[in-house]
Structures are given as C-alpha cells and as structure tokens.
Scaffold this motif. Sequence first.
Motif, PDB file in Angstrom:
ATOM      1  N   VAL A  80     103.063  82.447  33.508  1.00  0.00           N
ATOM      2  CA  VAL A  80     102.798  81.332  32.595  1.00  0.00           C
ATOM      3  C   VAL A  80     104.031  80.439  32.481  1.00  0.00           C
ATOM      4  CG1 VAL A  80     102.185  80.677  30.232  1.00  0.00           C
ATOM      5  CG2 VAL A  80     101.098  82.665  31.281  1.00  0.00           C
ATOM      6  N   LEU A  81     105.203  81.060  32.345  1.00  0.00           N
ATOM      7  CA  LEU A  81     106.447  80.297  32.232  1.00  0.00           C
ATOM      8  C   LEU A  81     106.717  79.481  33.494  1.00  0.00           C
ATOM      9  CD1 LEU A  81     108.771  82.900  30.469  1.00  0.00           C
ATOM     10  CD2 LEU A  81     108.025  80.719  29.531  1.00  0.00           C
ATOM     11  N   CYS A  82     106.444  80.078  34.651  1.00  0.00           N
ATOM     12  CA  CYS A  82     106.643  79.342  35.910  1.00  0.00           C
ATOM     13  C   CYS A  82     105.763  78.097  35.947  1.00  0.00           C
ATOM     14  CB  CYS A  82     106.339  80.247  37.099  1.00  0.00           C
ATOM     15  SG  CYS A  82     107.615  81.468  37.466  1.00  0.00           S
ATOM     16  N   TYR A  83     104.500  78.260  35.605  1.00  0.00           N
ATOM     17  CA  TYR A  83     103.593  77.106  35.595  1.00  0.00           C
ATOM     18  C   TYR A  83     104.043  76.070  34.574  1.00  0.00           C
ATOM     19  CZ  TYR A  83     100.207  79.701  38.470  1.00  0.00           C
ATOM     20  OH  TYR A  83      99.584  80.371  39.477  1.00  0.00           O
ATOM     21  N   TYR A  84     104.507  76.544  33.413  1.00  0.00           N
ATOM     22  CA  TYR A  84     104.933  75.599  32.375  1.00  0.00           C
ATOM     23  C   TYR A  84     106.128  74.772  32.841  1.00  0.00           C
ATOM     24  CZ  TYR A  84     106.942  73.582  28.223  1.00  0.00           C
ATOM     25  OH  TYR A  84     107.461  72.677  27.328  1.00  0.00           O
ATOM     26  N   PHE A  85     107.142  75.425  33.410  1.00  0.00           N
ATOM     27  CA  PHE A  85     108.335  74.675  33.816  1.00  0.00           C
ATOM     28  C   PHE A  85     108.066  73.811  35.054  1.00  0.00           C
ATOM     29  CE2 PHE A  85     110.549  77.836  31.105  1.00  0.00           C
ATOM     30  CZ  PHE A  85     111.187  76.926  30.276  1.00  0.00           C
ATOM     31  N   LEU A  86     107.089  74.187  35.873  1.00  0.00           N
ATOM     32  CA  LEU A  86     106.653  73.271  36.935  1.00  0.00           C
ATOM     33  C   LEU A  86     106.012  72.027  36.315  1.00  0.00           C
ATOM     34  CD1 LEU A  86     105.169  75.739  39.568  1.00  0.00           C
ATOM     35  CD2 LEU A  86     107.021  74.114  39.972  1.00  0.00           C
TER      36      LEU A  86
ATOM     37  N   ASN B  88     102.392  62.596  37.975  1.00  0.00           N
ATOM     38  CA  ASN B  88     101.660  62.918  36.760  1.00  0.00           C
ATOM     39  C   ASN B  88     100.508  63.883  37.011  1.00  0.00           C
ATOM     40  OD1 ASN B  88     101.780  62.504  34.004  1.00  0.00           O
ATOM     41  ND2 ASN B  88     100.133  61.009  34.021  1.00  0.00           N
ATOM     42  N   GLU B  89      99.827  63.743  38.153  1.00  0.00           N
ATOM     43  CA  GLU B  89      98.698  64.626  38.456  1.00  0.00           C
ATOM     44  C   GLU B  89      99.173  66.061  38.652  1.00  0.00           C
ATOM     45  OE1 GLU B  89      95.512  63.800  38.258  1.00  0.00           O
ATOM     46  OE2 GLU B  89      96.269  61.854  37.575  1.00  0.00           O
ATOM     47  N   MET B  90     100.312  66.246  39.288  1.00  0.00           N
ATOM     48  CA  MET B  90     100.866  67.587  39.467  1.00  0.00           C
ATOM     49  C   MET B  90     101.232  68.196  38.118  1.00  0.00           C
ATOM     50  SD  MET B  90     100.840  68.361  42.672  1.00  0.00           S
ATOM     51  CE  MET B  90     102.094  69.634  42.917  1.00  0.00           C
TER      52      MET B  90
END
Length: 439
Positions: free
Chosen positions: A164-170, A181-183
Amino acid sequence: MTAIACNACALRKIRCNREQPCIYCKSKGMSCLYTRHQQKRGPKNLYPKTLRRIINQGPKSDKIISRERIEELLGLYEKYYYTIWPVVSANLIIENLESAEDNLSLDVACLISAVLLNQPSFVNSFYQSKLENPPKAVAYDLVLKTTKNLNDMSKRFLISENKVLCYYFLHVYYRSCQESNEMSKLYLREAITAAHILGLHDPATYDDMGKEEIHKKRKLYYLLFIAERYMALNCRLPLLLEASIPLPEISEEKDFHRIDGFLEIIKLVEIPSSDIYDLLSNRKSIVDQIELTRIIKEMHETFATKYSDCMSYLDIANISLYKCWIQAVLLKEAFIFFIRDPDNLNTYAIQMAQNFLNTITQIDPVFFEISDSGDYSFLNAILKFFKSVAGDTVELENSYELDVLRLIIKNCSNSSPNLWYTSIKSQITSNHVSEDIGL
C-alpha cells in the motif's frame, strides 16, 4: 565441494559432482585429484578495438543510489515530512535495509527517496549531498526500478501494508509530475484497492490488534483518505473511502505534536460532505443550499484556528494551502451558483486572501513549495478563484485588504511561485502594497 571438475572427470569430459572424492572416482576406486587449473574461456587474442567495445558495453551496476544516500534521505523525511506522511518509521526501515534486498521495505525506502529528490526546492534547500546524476534523473530511475519489482508476477498479488505504501508514494511521485496525472490516479486507486483487501476500512479488522498496530493502520487509512479527497476536488473523481473508522489518537503517538497537522488536514477535508464531492464529480446536480452555507461558515471558523506552538513550518504551510485551496475550489466550482451578490463573493475572496497572507508572512516560501501537493495545483486553484471573482481589475473601495487582492490578481500569470510568495510576503510584512508591483 570445489569450483572445478576433478582431473579424471575433466579428462573424460563427463559431469563431476565436485565432491572429495567425486562419485565417479569413488565408483572406480581411483584417486580423486583436483590439481588442474581451470582454463580461460573465449578467444585467446582480441583486437584492441574489440576489447574496448566489450569494456564499454559490458553490464553496468544496477545500483542507482548508495545505501548511505537512501538512509540520509530517510533521515530528512523523518525530520521534515513525517508530520505530513506519518506512516513510515525511518529508523525501522533503516534497520530492515540489511535484509531488504528482496522485500518491499527497500522499495518503500527507494520511493520515499524518489519523492524527495523529485522536488527541486527540497533538494536545493535541505539536501546537500552530491549525486552523480541530477536528482530528478535519480528519482525517475528509482521509480522505474521499484515499479519493476512491484510488477514481478511472483509478488504481484501479495498484498501488505508495504505494498500500500509503495502504491501511495508512486501516487505522490506522479502527482508532482504535472504531465503524469493519469499515473497518479492509477496508483492511488491501486493503494485504495489494496487497503480495502487488507480491511483497513472495516472497524472489525482492528478488533484483535494491539494499540500500536491499530494506530499505525489508522494513520495509513487516513493518509489515503486525504489523498482521495485531494484528487476528488482536483480531478473530479468519485469517492471510495469514508470516515468509517476512528481517527488516530494523539496519545498513541510517541511525540504527539508530530501528528497535529495531519489530524488538522483530516478534519479539513471532512468538512465538505460526500454530496459536495458528488456534485463536483458530476454525479449529482442538486445540493442543499443550507448545507452549502454550513460548509462556508465552518471553513471560515476553521480558518480562525490557532496553530500549535510545536507545529512545524511545513505543517502550517500545508494546512494553510489546504484551507485556502478547498475554499477556492468549492466557491468557484459549486457555491458560485448560489451566491448571487458579487459584493458578497468579493468579501469571501478578501477574507481568504487576508487569512492566507497573514500566514505566509511568518514562513519561508520554500515550505509552501514543498508542501503535500508536490506541485502547484493548490496555488493555481487559489489564483484562478481570485481572478474569476474580480477579473483583471478590482473596482471596489480602497483598502489595504483590497490592495492585497489586487496584488494577488496582478501576479496570477507569474510562473515562479517562489518569486510570487517572496514578493507578496515583503509587501504584506511592510504593511504597504505598492501600486506598481510587478514580477
């Protein structure tokens, strides 16, 4: 076990299990000797030009940034950014780095480093170490590397808090890249989906946990809660998360002053009801005018809240931007249809300008530039609101507050937020607004 075959197996060109004695020599009752030197492979002679090409095109090290640099950036995160993203213990991540080559702890550390390195103001002001490549290039390479790890099919469907943290910081990284913005939206949805799979939205998930674990997971959930509401207002997205679990408790934080600003932001983004977000995402067309009036009043009351003496400048800047930005977006996009009196709307704009500028007189502009948004969307929305209210000129009675509003509108087109803040701050601090100010 040796690195080469024994003399007998090498002579007969058969597979040797390289034990002492090997299985072949043992079966034949022979002496098993390893006195042979391994021969060099490849051509014996190379032309100098060929040799140079091999050296230049050989495999390069995949180490993008040293472990020391990552630890240094994690220390800066702990010092400056923990109050905004209070979900990662830098000390714990550093302890885990020795054994983190094949797990997500290293990926989390790399992505936090990438987010910080991708902010020029942060790098210039606080990060003094020299990198072989430009910081933004290093950040991009770190993101590519961690994204590849996350997409590894053997780990793709393993869900954890670190995932979850990896996705959040990405999401944060791509949010700071204006063309991506789409990413940013994609990775926020990935983080929210993973959080739902972990049950972070369900109060029952926390029943058998200790206080420390509950506190940690609540902070992670509300970090996503804030991010989704930011994106909902900024990109017209529907909401998936609700305030379905209790807020993190200050008493559970080791240094409770460090989440004061975080809790304040949660309260701010909660003020507009789900109906308001639905309106802005074009899923509803009617909103109760009484509800709109309540929100306007509550936002103004929240503006009057005094900041804690222990709150960092970055927290104060972040909260100020959120407050002014939410008001600007809601007034411009939704409330403006219900406010028929232009003078009344100008009054709101002046109050917003005055409160916002009273805050920036206390703070170095760099703290506004490195706030949670990671880009200038806050500032752009605020300026667009002021300009939509008053246009290029403000034909109202002369007053200091109106001069402030004129000054803001006059600098709407300026491309350098740092100069914009510095100029206005100097004008306001001197309690005099120059008639011919221009950047």
